[in-house]
Design an enzyme around this catalytic site. Structure first.
Site, mmCIF file in Angstrom:
data_model
loop_
_atom_site.group_PDB
_atom_site.id
_atom_site.type_symbol
_atom_site.label_atom_id
_atom_site.label_comp_id
_atom_site.label_asym_id
_atom_site.label_seq_id
_atom_site.Cartn_x
_atom_site.Cartn_y
_atom_site.Cartn_z
ATOM 1 N N GLY A 241 0.836 -1.197 0.000
ATOM 2 C CA GLY A 241 0.000 0.000 0.000
ATOM 3 C C GLY A 241 0.863 1.235 0.000
ATOM 4 N N PRO A 242 0.292 2.385 -0.312
ATOM 5 C CA PRO A 242 1.072 3.623 -0.362
ATOM 6 C C PRO A 242 1.604 4.014 0.994
ATOM 7 C CG PRO A 242 -1.289 4.089 -0.504
ATOM 8 C CD PRO A 242 -1.139 2.607 -0.600
ATOM 9 N N PRO A 243 2.645 4.839 1.031
ATOM 10 C CA PRO A 243 3.186 5.296 2.322
ATOM 11 C C PRO A 243 2.119 5.999 3.150
ATOM 12 C CG PRO A 243 4.659 5.884 0.521
ATOM 13 C CD PRO A 243 3.393 5.383 -0.111
ATOM 14 N N GLY A 244 2.136 5.751 4.461
ATOM 15 C CA GLY A 244 1.236 6.465 5.353
ATOM 16 C C GLY A 244 -0.057 5.763 5.684
ATOM 17 N N GLY A 246 -0.347 3.061 7.292
ATOM 18 C CA GLY A 246 -0.275 2.466 8.619
ATOM 19 C C GLY A 246 0.162 1.020 8.665
ATOM 20 N N LYS A 247 1.112 0.628 7.797
ATOM 21 C CA LYS A 247 1.561 -0.762 7.786
ATOM 22 C C LYS A 247 2.322 -1.105 9.067
ATOM 23 C CE LYS A 247 3.495 -0.137 3.661
ATOM 24 N NZ LYS A 247 2.901 1.112 3.150
ATOM 25 N N HIS A 452 -15.359 15.133 -20.314
ATOM 26 C CA HIS A 452 -14.398 14.026 -20.299
ATOM 27 C C HIS A 452 -15.064 12.714 -19.869
ATOM 28 C CE1 HIS A 452 -10.132 12.637 -19.902
ATOM 29 N NE2 HIS A 452 -10.726 11.727 -19.146
ATOM 30 N N GLU A 453 -15.804 12.760 -18.772
ATOM 31 C CA GLU A 453 -16.441 11.543 -18.273
ATOM 32 C C GLU A 453 -17.586 11.084 -19.164
ATOM 33 O OE1 GLU A 453 -14.854 9.943 -16.221
ATOM 34 O OE2 GLU A 453 -13.546 11.570 -15.597
ATOM 35 N N HIS A 456 -16.035 8.797 -21.832
ATOM 36 C CA HIS A 456 -15.844 7.423 -21.360
ATOM 37 C C HIS A 456 -17.179 6.681 -21.312
ATOM 38 C CE1 HIS A 456 -11.677 7.939 -20.403
ATOM 39 N NE2 HIS A 456 -11.874 8.813 -19.421
#
Length: 663
Positions: A241-244, A246-247, A452-453, A456
């Site tokens: 998971g991304p930094p921060g 809480g790993k 834009h959406e 899609h």
């Protein structure tokens, strides 16, 4: 005294001279270098000391005549916050080719293998001793200090000690001043104990990882009571998971939930012990300590630093391969690993050697996502110790979008600081003031995101690429520097299906449909579709390259194992023909998306207007808009019919979105 005459810098303060003494003690482990001859020494600073603390000592050692330009010498520091690539670059620039070089490493910092291999010796610098302190007081201040007085003084914070020492001041006065300051601080501002990490069961935002941890606690309890064997328990898990997110805190919370000892370590800590043999001994020692404390949890941070044997460079391959092999041996254990659960953390699961993830080792992988709205409020509520009801925090949900647990902890700290300054209880307004600015999206910018959406949405539905779930655009964004979606069109696909060239081309077409819609309606494209690794252009480029290099659907059947954006970029940069084919594929699918939208212009306009009006479109609403469009097209051949195919059924979930900067 010849040294003192040549090197006045270290004699100006007791602190610098005492540190110089510890520095010289460490250098004596390399007699050749200590005598002034060639060598490269790596010194580990003791815990609580910074590498730059030894700056004057290093300069005094390497440049005794103050001739920096003529001396063939260099030095560098490695701190815990320094990235390995930066440290490697500094080493190559400042130390690698120098006759004499000194590298000072902060406790816990990660040392690149190139630096370890280059060092003649790796030595621990010891903390300042009573002997060092007495010598410094004598040389700098002419002060006589006994061993007992020195030991007593060194018990106080060192910053206080250096401030209290002055020429002519008696030692007894120094001790009195230090004790009075400490007593005053204890009375006026008692130190509050650190906030303890609660058990995992009462924490929020961990998703599947929380379920795993709670079940682990039950299993360990059953094992301790003889109801199951250790073979029935998960041996380990990799958290990504991304930094921060809480790993590290997760590991502490799991240990608390299981009521077992936690032993935390990392490759950086193992490397700091010295050369390869020292590293492997430190690694085995941590595994042995966990086994001695069983049941226990061994937490290994930044496990990707161990690396993947297939991706090592030639220069350091032998060293790195032995590190991985040693780690695998520890995971397997000659006599098993009963009672020890390994929790490893990484920001990039792709950098881990596949053998580490093999069954029986760290065979379970759980991704910790960014917390959703409800989890963010619960985490914030926990960080403020529940003094404000969670329902009262609800208005802060939008302002916390994209925040990690670490971000929310900082918000709580900043808010408490505001309340402390005004000597009152914490309020919601304090939390709101500590949060980043929220900016409303309206006007032409809102319309550009809607366009834009809508692109899609229309192309995805016309190509029948999965089941359409709806589209939405956001009303506001948080100015916290994080990547944020300005909107998204959601499609759900079967998990298993046949994927051929037409399927992947259809995916690329939908990915580029947002840009195509901007060009059709607005006349030009914005930059939002290229913001970040998960942007429309990044995903389309990645997929177009994989079609050519991995899937066997390009100009040849040659297979490449490259999958990361960095590896794929190198392939394109080194192969002009490949880059040209990728460009052509993207261009052709952009034209295809644009033709679909031009053939359904009234539907595109209607979807855009609906998104601007309400911010959302449901499948039922889209069906009604499409029905009205078809009624206007009665008697005409719809451009979309040229693209109908049964191949457009995906086996994964697809979401086409734009970031907050999309136009």
């Amino acid at each position: 005294m010849s040294f003192i005459k040549k090197n006045i810098s270290v004699t100006k303060s007791v602190r610098d001279y005492a540190l110089f003494c510890t520095f010289k003690h460490a250098l004596r482990r390399h007699p050749v270098f200590a005598s002034g001859r060639a060598g490269l020494v790596l010194l580990n600073a003791p815990e609580g000391y910074l590498p730059k603390d030894y700056g004057n000592a290093v300069v005094a050692e390497l440049y005794p005549d103050d001739d920096f330009r003529r001396a063939d010498a260099g030095f560098m520091y490695i701190g815990v916050k320094d990235k390995p690539d930066k440290a490697k670059g500094d080493y190559e620039d400042d130390c690698q080719n120098k006759k004499r070089a000194v590298i000072v490493v902060e406790h816990g910092a990660v040392v690149p293998p190139e630096v370890i291999l280059g060092a003649d010796i790796i030595v621990d610098i010891l903390p300042i001793s009573a002997r060092d302190f007495r010598a410094a007081c004598h040389v700098v201040l002419g002060m006589k200090v006994s061993d007992e007085e020195a030991n007593r003084i060194l018990q106080y914070p060192h910053d206080h000690v250096w401030a209290a020492l002055r020429r002519g001041r008696p030692v007894s006065d120094v001790i009195r001043r230090l004790s009075e300051v400490v007593i005053q601080q204890d009375v006026s501002a008692p130190k509050r104990p650190e906030r303890d990490v609660p058990p995992l069961s009462v924490m929020h935002g961990y998703g599947d990882a929380k379920e795993w941890g709670v079940n682990l606690a039950r299993d360990i309890s059953d094992w301790q009571n003889g109801r199951i064997t250790w073979d029935d328990i998960d041996r380990g898990i990799v958290l990504s998971g991304p930094p921060g997110v809480g790993k590290s805190i997760f590991a502490k919370a799991v240990a608390k939930e299981c009521d077992v000892k936690l032993i935390a370590t990392s490759l950086g800590r193992w490397q700091a012990r010295g050369h390869l043999g020292d590293l492997l001994r430190a690694m085995r020692a941590d595994f042995a300590a966990a086994k001695d404390a069983a049941p226990a949890i061994l937490f290994i941070d930044e496990i990707d630093s161990v690396g993947d044997r297939e991706k090592f460079t030639h220069d350091n391959k032998d060293y790195s391969v032995q590190v991985v092999n040693g780690f695998l041996e520890c995971l397997d254990g000659l006599d098993g690993r009963e009672g020890v659960v390994v929790i490893a953390a990484t920001n990039n699961i792709a950098r881990i050697d596949p053998a580490v993830l093999r069954a029986g080792r760290l065979d379970r992988h759980v991704k910790i996502p960014l917390p959703d709205g409800q989890a963010r409020l619960a985490i914030l509520h926990q960080h403020i110790e529940g003094i404000i009801l969670i329902d009262v925090l609800a208005p802060l949900r939008a302002a916390t979008v994209g925040m990690t647990g670490a971000d929310l902890a900082k918000v709580a700290r900043d808010a408490r600081r505001l309340a402390r300054r005004e000597k009152r209880a914490l309020t919601v307004d304090d939390l709101r003031a500590a949060l980043p600015e929220v900016v409303r999206i309206d006007g032409e910018y809102r319309r550009s995101i809607a366009v834009h959406e809508a692109g899609h949405t229309v192309v995805g539905n016309e190509l029948k690429h999965g089941t359409y779930l709806g589209t939405q655009i956001v009303d506001q964004v948080v100015m916290n520097g994080a990547d944020q979606q300005g909107g998204a069109a959601y499609f759900d696909m079967p998990r298993v299906c046949r994927r051929d060239r037409y399927f992947y081309h259809g995916q690329i077409t939908i990915m580029l449909a947002g840009l195509a819609a901007e060009e059709v309606i607005l006349g030009s494209t914005g930059d939002g579709a290229g913001s970040g690794s998960n942007s429309d252009l990044a995903m389309a480029t990645r997929l177009a390259t994989l079609i050519e290099t991995m899937f066997g659907m390009g100009a040849s059947f040659r297979h490449s194992s490259a999958t990361s954006d960095e590896e794929l970029e190198k392939l394109r940069a080194g192969d002009r023909e490949l880059a040209f084919r990728v460009d052509c594929k993207l261009a052709s699918q952009f034209v295809r998306a644009k033709e679909i939208l031009e053939s359904n212009r009234s539907l595109l306009d209607a979807v855009t207007d609906a998104l601007v009006e309400s911010g959302t479109i449901t499948p039922k609403q889209y069906e009604e808009l499409a029905r009205q469009h078809q009624m206007r097209q009665v008697g005409q051949v719809g451009g979309v019919n040229d693209f109908k195919t049964d191949a457009y059924k995906d086996g994964t979930s697809l979401k086409q979105d734009s970031l907050s900067g999309a136009a």
